[in-house]
Design a protein around this motif. Structure first.
Motif, PDB file in Angstrom:
ATOM      1  N   GLU A   1      -7.945  -7.641  10.591  1.00  0.00           N
ATOM      2  CA  GLU A   1      -7.628  -9.073  10.530  1.00  0.00           C
ATOM      3  C   GLU A   1      -6.166  -9.359  10.187  1.00  0.00           C
ATOM      4  O   GLU A   1      -5.604 -10.318  10.688  1.00  0.00           O
ATOM      5  CB  GLU A   1      -8.556  -9.726   9.499  1.00  0.00           C
ATOM      6  CG  GLU A   1      -8.658 -11.215   9.598  1.00  0.00           C
ATOM      7  CD  GLU A   1      -9.376 -11.697  10.844  1.00  0.00           C
ATOM      8  OE1 GLU A   1      -9.114 -12.847  11.240  1.00  0.00           O
ATOM      9  OE2 GLU A   1     -10.185 -10.976  11.434  1.00  0.00           O
ATOM     10  N   TRP A   2      -5.560  -8.556   9.317  1.00  0.00           N
ATOM     11  CA  TRP A   2      -4.197  -8.801   8.850  1.00  0.00           C
ATOM     12  C   TRP A   2      -3.381  -7.522   8.882  1.00  0.00           C
ATOM     13  O   TRP A   2      -2.883  -7.059   7.851  1.00  0.00           O
ATOM     14  CB  TRP A   2      -4.235  -9.365   7.428  1.00  0.00           C
ATOM     15  CG  TRP A   2      -5.082 -10.581   7.295  1.00  0.00           C
ATOM     16  CD1 TRP A   2      -4.769 -11.860   7.684  1.00  0.00           C
ATOM     17  CD2 TRP A   2      -6.405 -10.645   6.757  1.00  0.00           C
ATOM     18  NE1 TRP A   2      -5.817 -12.692   7.416  1.00  0.00           N
ATOM     19  CE2 TRP A   2      -6.839 -11.982   6.841  1.00  0.00           C
ATOM     20  CE3 TRP A   2      -7.275  -9.697   6.208  1.00  0.00           C
ATOM     21  CZ2 TRP A   2      -8.091 -12.394   6.402  1.00  0.00           C
ATOM     22  CZ3 TRP A   2      -8.527 -10.101   5.776  1.00  0.00           C
ATOM     23  CH2 TRP A   2      -8.917 -11.438   5.870  1.00  0.00           C
TER      24      TRP A   2
ATOM     25  N   PHE B   1      -7.342 -27.825   5.296  1.00  0.00           N
ATOM     26  CA  PHE B   1      -5.895 -27.679   5.372  1.00  0.00           C
ATOM     27  C   PHE B   1      -5.140 -28.913   4.878  1.00  0.00           C
ATOM     28  O   PHE B   1      -3.922 -28.881   4.774  1.00  0.00           O
ATOM     29  CB  PHE B   1      -5.456 -27.300   6.794  1.00  0.00           C
ATOM     30  CG  PHE B   1      -5.711 -25.854   7.096  1.00  0.00           C
ATOM     31  CD1 PHE B   1      -4.813 -24.882   6.712  1.00  0.00           C
ATOM     32  CD2 PHE B   1      -6.882 -25.462   7.729  1.00  0.00           C
ATOM     33  CE1 PHE B   1      -5.051 -23.540   6.964  1.00  0.00           C
ATOM     34  CE2 PHE B   1      -7.131 -24.127   7.991  1.00  0.00           C
ATOM     35  CZ  PHE B   1      -6.219 -23.158   7.603  1.00  0.00           C
TER      36      PHE B   1
ATOM     37  N   PHE C   1     -11.715 -23.879   5.696  1.00  0.00           N
ATOM     38  CA  PHE C   1     -10.679 -24.306   4.760  1.00  0.00           C
ATOM     39  C   PHE C   1     -10.204 -25.712   5.075  1.00  0.00           C
ATOM     40  O   PHE C   1      -9.986 -26.068   6.232  1.00  0.00           O
ATOM     41  CB  PHE C   1      -9.496 -23.335   4.802  1.00  0.00           C
ATOM     42  CG  PHE C   1      -8.441 -23.645   3.778  1.00  0.00           C
ATOM     43  CD1 PHE C   1      -8.695 -23.461   2.434  1.00  0.00           C
ATOM     44  CD2 PHE C   1      -7.207 -24.131   4.168  1.00  0.00           C
ATOM     45  CE1 PHE C   1      -7.726 -23.750   1.487  1.00  0.00           C
ATOM     46  CE2 PHE C   1      -6.237 -24.421   3.243  1.00  0.00           C
ATOM     47  CZ  PHE C   1      -6.490 -24.234   1.890  1.00  0.00           C
TER      48      PHE C   1
ATOM     49  N   ASP D   1     -12.283 -17.871   4.943  1.00  0.00           N
ATOM     50  CA  ASP D   1     -12.623 -18.227   6.319  1.00  0.00           C
ATOM     51  C   ASP D   1     -11.759 -19.415   6.751  1.00  0.00           C
ATOM     52  O   ASP D   1     -11.769 -20.466   6.108  1.00  0.00           O
ATOM     53  CB  ASP D   1     -14.111 -18.594   6.412  1.00  0.00           C
ATOM     54  CG  ASP D   1     -14.580 -18.754   7.837  1.00  0.00           C
ATOM     55  OD1 ASP D   1     -14.086 -19.675   8.530  1.00  0.00           O
ATOM     56  OD2 ASP D   1     -15.447 -17.986   8.262  1.00  0.00           O
ATOM     57  N   LYS D   2     -11.018 -19.234   7.821  1.00  0.00           N
ATOM     58  CA  LYS D   2     -10.110 -20.284   8.297  1.00  0.00           C
ATOM     59  C   LYS D   2     -10.856 -21.540   8.734  1.00  0.00           C
ATOM     60  O   LYS D   2     -10.407 -22.660   8.516  1.00  0.00           O
ATOM     61  CB  LYS D   2      -9.259 -19.757   9.458  1.00  0.00           C
ATOM     62  CG  LYS D   2      -8.222 -20.739   9.941  1.00  0.00           C
ATOM     63  CD  LYS D   2      -7.347 -20.145  11.017  1.00  0.00           C
ATOM     64  CE  LYS D   2      -6.252 -21.115  11.410  1.00  0.00           C
ATOM     65  NZ  LYS D   2      -5.358 -20.510  12.397  1.00  0.00           N
ATOM     66  N   LYS D   3     -12.030 -21.355   9.324  1.00  0.00           N
ATOM     67  CA  LYS D   3     -12.787 -22.510   9.840  1.00  0.00           C
ATOM     68  C   LYS D   3     -13.344 -23.385   8.722  1.00  0.00           C
ATOM     69  O   LYS D   3     -13.675 -24.529   8.957  1.00  0.00           O
ATOM     70  CB  LYS D   3     -13.913 -22.020  10.750  1.00  0.00           C
ATOM     71  CG  LYS D   3     -13.413 -21.357  12.037  1.00  0.00           C
ATOM     72  CD  LYS D   3     -14.547 -20.865  12.873  1.00  0.00           C
ATOM     73  CE  LYS D   3     -14.792 -19.417  12.987  1.00  0.00           C
ATOM     74  NZ  LYS D   3     -14.196 -18.398  12.261  1.00  0.00           N
TER      75      LYS D   3
ATOM     76  N   GLU E   1     -10.036 -15.363  11.045  1.00  0.00           N
ATOM     77  CA  GLU E   1     -10.379 -16.292  12.114  1.00  0.00           C
ATOM     78  C   GLU E   1     -11.104 -15.636  13.282  1.00  0.00           C
ATOM     79  O   GLU E   1     -11.517 -16.329  14.202  1.00  0.00           O
ATOM     80  CB  GLU E   1      -9.134 -17.036  12.595  1.00  0.00           C
ATOM     81  CG  GLU E   1      -7.972 -16.163  13.003  1.00  0.00           C
ATOM     82  CD  GLU E   1      -6.756 -16.999  13.330  1.00  0.00           C
ATOM     83  OE1 GLU E   1      -6.807 -17.760  14.307  1.00  0.00           O
ATOM     84  OE2 GLU E   1      -5.759 -16.882  12.592  1.00  0.00           O
TER      85      GLU E   1
ATOM     86  N   LEU F   1      -4.682 -15.637   2.756  1.00  0.00           N
ATOM     87  CA  LEU F   1      -4.824 -15.214   4.145  1.00  0.00           C
ATOM     88  C   LEU F   1      -6.159 -15.700   4.681  1.00  0.00           C
ATOM     89  O   LEU F   1      -7.153 -15.737   3.949  1.00  0.00           O
ATOM     90  CB  LEU F   1      -4.755 -13.688   4.246  1.00  0.00           C
ATOM     91  CG  LEU F   1      -3.478 -13.029   3.711  1.00  0.00           C
ATOM     92  CD1 LEU F   1      -3.620 -11.520   3.716  1.00  0.00           C
ATOM     93  CD2 LEU F   1      -2.272 -13.464   4.528  1.00  0.00           C
ATOM     94  N   PHE F   2      -6.175 -16.041   5.961  1.00  0.00           N
ATOM     95  CA  PHE F   2      -7.387 -16.585   6.584  1.00  0.00           C
ATOM     96  C   PHE F   2      -7.913 -15.673   7.680  1.00  0.00           C
ATOM     97  O   PHE F   2      -7.151 -15.196   8.515  1.00  0.00           O
ATOM     98  CB  PHE F   2      -7.104 -17.971   7.179  1.00  0.00           C
ATOM     99  CG  PHE F   2      -6.719 -18.978   6.148  1.00  0.00           C
ATOM    100  CD1 PHE F   2      -7.685 -19.567   5.350  1.00  0.00           C
ATOM    101  CD2 PHE F   2      -5.399 -19.319   5.952  1.00  0.00           C
ATOM    102  CE1 PHE F   2      -7.337 -20.481   4.384  1.00  0.00           C
ATOM    103  CE2 PHE F   2      -5.030 -20.237   4.988  1.00  0.00           C
ATOM    104  CZ  PHE F   2      -6.005 -20.819   4.197  1.00  0.00           C
TER     105      PHE F   2
END
Length: 184
Positions: free
Chosen positions: A173-174, A90, A88, A84-86, A105, A102-103
């Protein structure tokens, strides 16, 4: 929830990440909500490729023999981590580029914890409530289910359902990730 395997019931999640005797990791997809990059790179990835991390070289400015061997083994496998990007951090420093990160979002929360591990002759599926963090693997009370062909477990259509889930997730997502498509 006990694992499906007929063997010992007290294997840790980290132990479940290690390859069957005499086999090497060929591909893996790991999903998580929270991701501790340091724990992933220092413990999970080495375990997945069969490195004994007890007594590993201490951190230094020069790459250790353990890190060089880890990179070499990871280059022979296709490993993708989805997080989950939120959630992580960074500011965390990634020390190796030999796996794909991969994230997600587009979701309110990307929350699955599914680990698919493919070896030369066997396949392992782990579903857990544990995140890819030290506390998720060692401290928290977590639920865990796993099955493995090395133990004679019969997946029925569970493996196919897990792959379909990840494939549909990847397409949404990707869609341009060749690495994830190859892994799946």
């Amino acid at each position: 929830i006990p694992p499906m395997t007929k063997g010992p019931q007290k294997r840790s999640l980290l132990e479940l990440m290690s390859p069957p005797p005499g086999q090497t990791l060929k591909a893996a997809v790991l999903t998580t909500f929270d991701l501790d990059l340091d724990y992933l790179e220092r413990f999970v990835l080495p375990t997945m490729v069969g490195l004994n991390i007890v007594g590993a070289d201490e951190e230094s400015s020069a790459p250790s023999r353990t890190n060089l061997e880890l990179r070499s083994r990871l280059r022979k496998a296709q490993v993708t981590v989805l997080a989950d990007k939120k959630r992580f951090d960074f500011s965390a420093k990634r020390t190796m580029e030999t796996y794909d990160l991969l994230f997600a979002e587009t979701y309110p929360a990307f929350h699955p914890k599914l680990f698919l591990l493919a070896y030369e002759h066997d396949f392992r599926l782990v579903v857990s409530s544990a995140n890819l963090t030290e506390s998720g693997f060692h401290t928290n009370l977590e639920v865990l289910w796993h099955a493995s062909t090395e133990n004679g477990d019969r997946f029925g259509n569970l493996a196919e359902q897990a792959l379909n889930f990840l494939s549909s997730l990847a397409a949404r997502e990707w869609p341009r990730s060749q690495a994830l498509a190859q892994t799946l």
